[in-house]
Design an enzyme around this catalytic site. Structure first.
Site, PDB file in Angstrom:
ATOM      1  N   SER A 143       5.819  10.680   0.849  1.00  0.00           N
ATOM      2  CA  SER A 143       4.580  11.278   1.350  1.00  0.00           C
ATOM      3  C   SER A 143       4.718  12.798   1.229  1.00  0.00           C
ATOM      4  CB  SER A 143       4.402  10.906   2.830  1.00  0.00           C
ATOM      5  OG  SER A 143       3.409  11.697   3.438  1.00  0.00           O
ATOM      6  N   TYR A 156       8.038   9.813  11.674  1.00  0.00           N
ATOM      7  CA  TYR A 156       7.443   9.469  10.370  1.00  0.00           C
ATOM      8  C   TYR A 156       7.766  10.543   9.328  1.00  0.00           C
ATOM      9  CZ  TYR A 156       4.089   8.495   6.679  1.00  0.00           C
ATOM     10  OH  TYR A 156       3.524   8.245   5.451  1.00  0.00           O
TER      11      TYR A 156
HETATM   12  N1  LIG Z   1      -2.368   6.371   3.784  1.00  0.00           N
HETATM   13  C1  LIG Z   1      -1.820   7.568   3.727  1.00  0.00           C
HETATM   14  O1  LIG Z   1      -2.461   8.579   4.081  1.00  0.00           O
HETATM   15  C2  LIG Z   1      -0.432   7.741   3.143  1.00  0.00           C
HETATM   16  C3  LIG Z   1      -0.057   9.025   2.749  1.00  0.00           C
HETATM   17  C4  LIG Z   1       1.223   9.220   2.241  1.00  0.00           C
HETATM   18  C5  LIG Z   1       2.085   8.147   2.133  1.00  0.00           C
HETATM   19  N2  LIG Z   1       1.695   6.909   2.524  1.00  0.00           N
HETATM   20  C6  LIG Z   1       2.675   5.829   2.409  1.00  0.00           C
HETATM   21  O2  LIG Z   1       2.164   4.834   1.542  1.00  0.00           O
HETATM   22  C7  LIG Z   1       2.708   3.555   1.879  1.00  0.00           C
HETATM   23  C8  LIG Z   1       1.588   2.541   1.989  1.00  0.00           C
HETATM   24  O3  LIG Z   1       0.713   2.965   3.008  1.00  0.00           O
HETATM   25  P1  LIG Z   1      -0.820   2.531   3.104  1.00  0.00           P
HETATM   26  O4  LIG Z   1      -1.612   3.763   3.221  1.00  0.00           O
HETATM   27  O5  LIG Z   1      -1.162   1.542   2.051  1.00  0.00           O
HETATM   28  O6  LIG Z   1      -0.795   1.870   4.554  1.00  0.00           O
HETATM   29  P2  LIG Z   1      -1.298   0.442   5.092  1.00  0.00           P
HETATM   30  O7  LIG Z   1      -2.627   0.116   4.531  1.00  0.00           O
HETATM   31  O8  LIG Z   1      -1.121   0.517   6.559  1.00  0.00           O
HETATM   32  O9  LIG Z   1      -0.223  -0.564   4.451  1.00  0.00           O
HETATM   33  C9  LIG Z   1       1.106  -0.577   4.884  1.00  0.00           C
HETATM   34  C10 LIG Z   1       1.834  -1.739   4.249  1.00  0.00           C
HETATM   35  O10 LIG Z   1       3.186  -1.769   4.762  1.00  0.00           O
HETATM   36  C11 LIG Z   1       3.475  -3.072   5.197  1.00  0.00           C
HETATM   37  N3  LIG Z   1       4.370  -3.112   6.341  1.00  0.00           N
HETATM   38  C12 LIG Z   1       4.329  -2.359   7.464  1.00  0.00           C
HETATM   39  N4  LIG Z   1       5.279  -2.763   8.323  1.00  0.00           N
HETATM   40  C13 LIG Z   1       5.942  -3.781   7.729  1.00  0.00           C
HETATM   41  C14 LIG Z   1       7.019  -4.612   8.104  1.00  0.00           C
HETATM   42  N5  LIG Z   1       7.626  -4.531   9.302  1.00  0.00           N
HETATM   43  N6  LIG Z   1       7.440  -5.563   7.237  1.00  0.00           N
HETATM   44  C15 LIG Z   1       6.841  -5.706   6.043  1.00  0.00           C
HETATM   45  N7  LIG Z   1       5.806  -4.957   5.619  1.00  0.00           N
HETATM   46  C16 LIG Z   1       5.367  -4.008   6.467  1.00  0.00           C
HETATM   47  C17 LIG Z   1       2.137  -3.677   5.603  1.00  0.00           C
HETATM   48  O11 LIG Z   1       2.212  -5.077   5.423  1.00  0.00           O
HETATM   49  P3  LIG Z   1       1.783  -6.161   6.553  1.00  0.00           P
HETATM   50  O12 LIG Z   1       0.759  -5.546   7.412  1.00  0.00           O
HETATM   51  O13 LIG Z   1       1.354  -7.353   5.774  1.00  0.00           O
HETATM   52  O14 LIG Z   1       3.042  -6.418   7.238  1.00  0.00           O
HETATM   53  C18 LIG Z   1       1.181  -3.070   4.594  1.00  0.00           C
HETATM   54  O15 LIG Z   1       1.128  -3.870   3.446  1.00  0.00           O
HETATM   55  C19 LIG Z   1       3.490   3.774   3.176  1.00  0.00           C
HETATM   56  O16 LIG Z   1       4.852   3.891   2.884  1.00  0.00           O
HETATM   57  C20 LIG Z   1       2.941   5.087   3.706  1.00  0.00           C
HETATM   58  O17 LIG Z   1       3.887   5.765   4.499  1.00  0.00           O
HETATM   59  C21 LIG Z   1       0.451   6.684   3.022  1.00  0.00           C
END
Ligand SMILES: NC(=O)c1ccc[n+]([C@@H]2O[C@H](COP(=O)([O-])OP(=O)(O)OC[C@H]3O[C@@H](n4cnc5c(N)ncnc54)[C@H](OP(=O)(O)O)[C@@H]3O)[C@@H](O)[C@H]2O)c1
Length: 264
Positions: A143, A156
Site C-alpha cells: 500500500s 496497518y
Molecule cells: N482498498 C484500499 O484502499 C487499499 C489500498 C492499498 C492497499 N490495499 C490492500 O489491497 C489488498 C486487498 O484489499 P481490498 O481493498 O480488496 O479489500 P477487501 O475488499 O476488504 O478484501 C480483502 C480480502 O482479504 C481477505 N481476507 C481478510 N482477512 C482474511 C483472513 N483472515 N483470511 C483469509 N482472507 C482474508 C478477504 O477475504 P474474506 O472476506 O473472504 O475472508 C478479502 O478477500 C489488501 O492487502 C489491502 O491492504 C487496499
C-alpha cells in the site's frame, strides 16, 4: 486437473475488491486460477462469472489466512490437489482505524497475522517450489501506507511497511534466478476495505483531477507491472509523484499528514 499449457495464479483475498479484479484480469490473459478467501458464496459466484466467459480452470480454496497455520493449511490443500503455482499473489489483507490502545490486541495481532505472517509463510513455502523449478513470480500487495507511519492506523501502516521492505529485499536476493518479485503499493481504492477497517474516507482528496482509483485499475497496473518485471508498482501518476515528495519530507511531518486523513 491443471491445463499444462496455461500458467496458474494463486490469488489470496480473491473474494474482495482488488482480488476479484485480479482474478478477472488474469483469466482474461488465459491464466488458470486458484482463488482463496473465507467467503464461499463470493468465491463461487466469481468462479461462475469467469466460467461464463472463459474456459480457464478455476480451483477455490476456503481458508482463513490468520497466520502461519492458515497459510500452511492452504499449502497442504494445494499439494493434496496437486496444484502447482506459477504466480503467487499475496493480496489478502485488512486494517483497522482508531487509536492503537482502543483497538483490541486480538484485532491488532490479526492484522499482522494476515498481512505479514501468512504472507511470509506462503511466500516461503511456494518460493522453495519455484526455486526448484527455477521459475515463478511473487506479487505482494502492500500500500502507499508503506511509505510513512500512520497514526490512528498504526499497525496497518507498519504491516505494509513490512510487506514493502520484505518484497524489495526478496527481489534483490532472487535477481540471479528466474523467480521474480513485484510489490504493488496502491493508494486509496474503492472497495469494502474502508468499511471493514472502520475508516473515515471523508478527508481523502478526490475531485475532477484526483479520482480515487478502482480495483480494476489496480489489477491492470499489477498485471502490467508483472509483465515488465517491475520491482515496485505504484499505480496512478499522482500517487507516484506523492511518494517522491514523501521521500524528501521529514517522517514526522508525513506521519502528521497521514494521521489527519485517518482520524475521524
Ligand atoms: N482498498 C484500499 O484502499 C487499499 C489500498 C492499498 C492497499 N490495499 C490492500 O489491497 C489488498 C486487498 O484489499 P481490498 O481493498 O480488496 O479489500 P477487501 O475488499 O476488504 O478484501 C480483502 C480480502 O482479504 C481477505 N481476507 C481478510 N482477512 C482474511 C483472513 N483472515 N483470511 C483469509 N482472507 C482474508 C478477504 O477475504 P474474506 O472476506 O473472504 O475472508 C478479502 O478477500 C489488501 O492487502 C489491502 O491492504 C487496499
Amino acid at each position: 486437473m491443471q491445463n499444462e499449457n496455461r500458467k496458474t495464479v494463486l490469488i489470496t483475498g480473491a473474494s474482495g475488491g482488488i482480488g476479484i479484479a485480479l482474478a478477472k484480469i488474469f483469466a482474461e490473459h488465459n491464466y488458470n486460477l486458484i482463488l482463496t478467501g473465507r467467503n464461499i458464496e463470493r468465491l463461487q459466484s466469481l468462479s461462475e462469472e469467469i466460467h461464463a466467459i472463459s474456459d480457464v480452470v478455476i480451483d477455490t480454496v476456503i481458508q482463513d489466512l490468520n497466520g502461519q497455520e492458515g497459510a500452511e493449511a492452504l499449502f497442504a490443500t494445494l499439494n493434496e490437489r496437486q496444484l502447482l503455482v506459477d504466480v503467487l499473489i499475496n493480496n489478502a489483507g485488512l486494517g483497522m482505524a482508531g487509536p492503537f490502545a482502543e483497538i483490541s490486541l486480538e484485532k491488532n495481532l490479526n492484522i499482522l497475522n494476515v498481512n505479514c505472517v501468512a504472507l511470509t509463510t506462503l511466500t516461503h513455502l511456494l518460493l522453495k517450489q519455484m526455486l526448484k523449478r527455477n521459475s515463478g513470480y511473487i506479487i505482494n500487495i502492500a500500500s502507499m501506507a508503506a511509505y510513512q507511519a500512520g497514526p490512528f492506523m498504526a499497525v496497518y501502516y507498519a504491516s505494509k511497511a513490512y510487506v514493502l521492505s520484505f518484497s524489495e529485499a526478496l527481489a534483490e536476493e532472487l535477481k540471479k534466478t528466474n523467480v521474480n518479485v513485484s510489490v504493488v503499493c496502491p493508494g486509496p481504492v474503492i472497495t469494502e476495505f474502508f468499511a471493514r477497517a472502520n475508516m473515515f474516507a471523508g478527508r481523502i482528496p478526490s475531485g475532477k483531477y484526483l479520482k480515487i482509483m478502482t480495483a480494476e485499475q489496480i489489477a491492470k497496473a499489477t498485471f502490467l507491472g508483472m509483465k515488465k518485471n517491475k520491482r515496485t508498482v505504484i499505480p496512478g501518476a499522482l500517487n507516484y509523484i506523492s511518494i517522491i515528495f514523501n521521500k524528501f519530507t521529514p517522517r514526522r511531518i508525513t506521519a502528521k499528514f497521514a494521521g489527519f486523513f485517518n482520524l475521524k
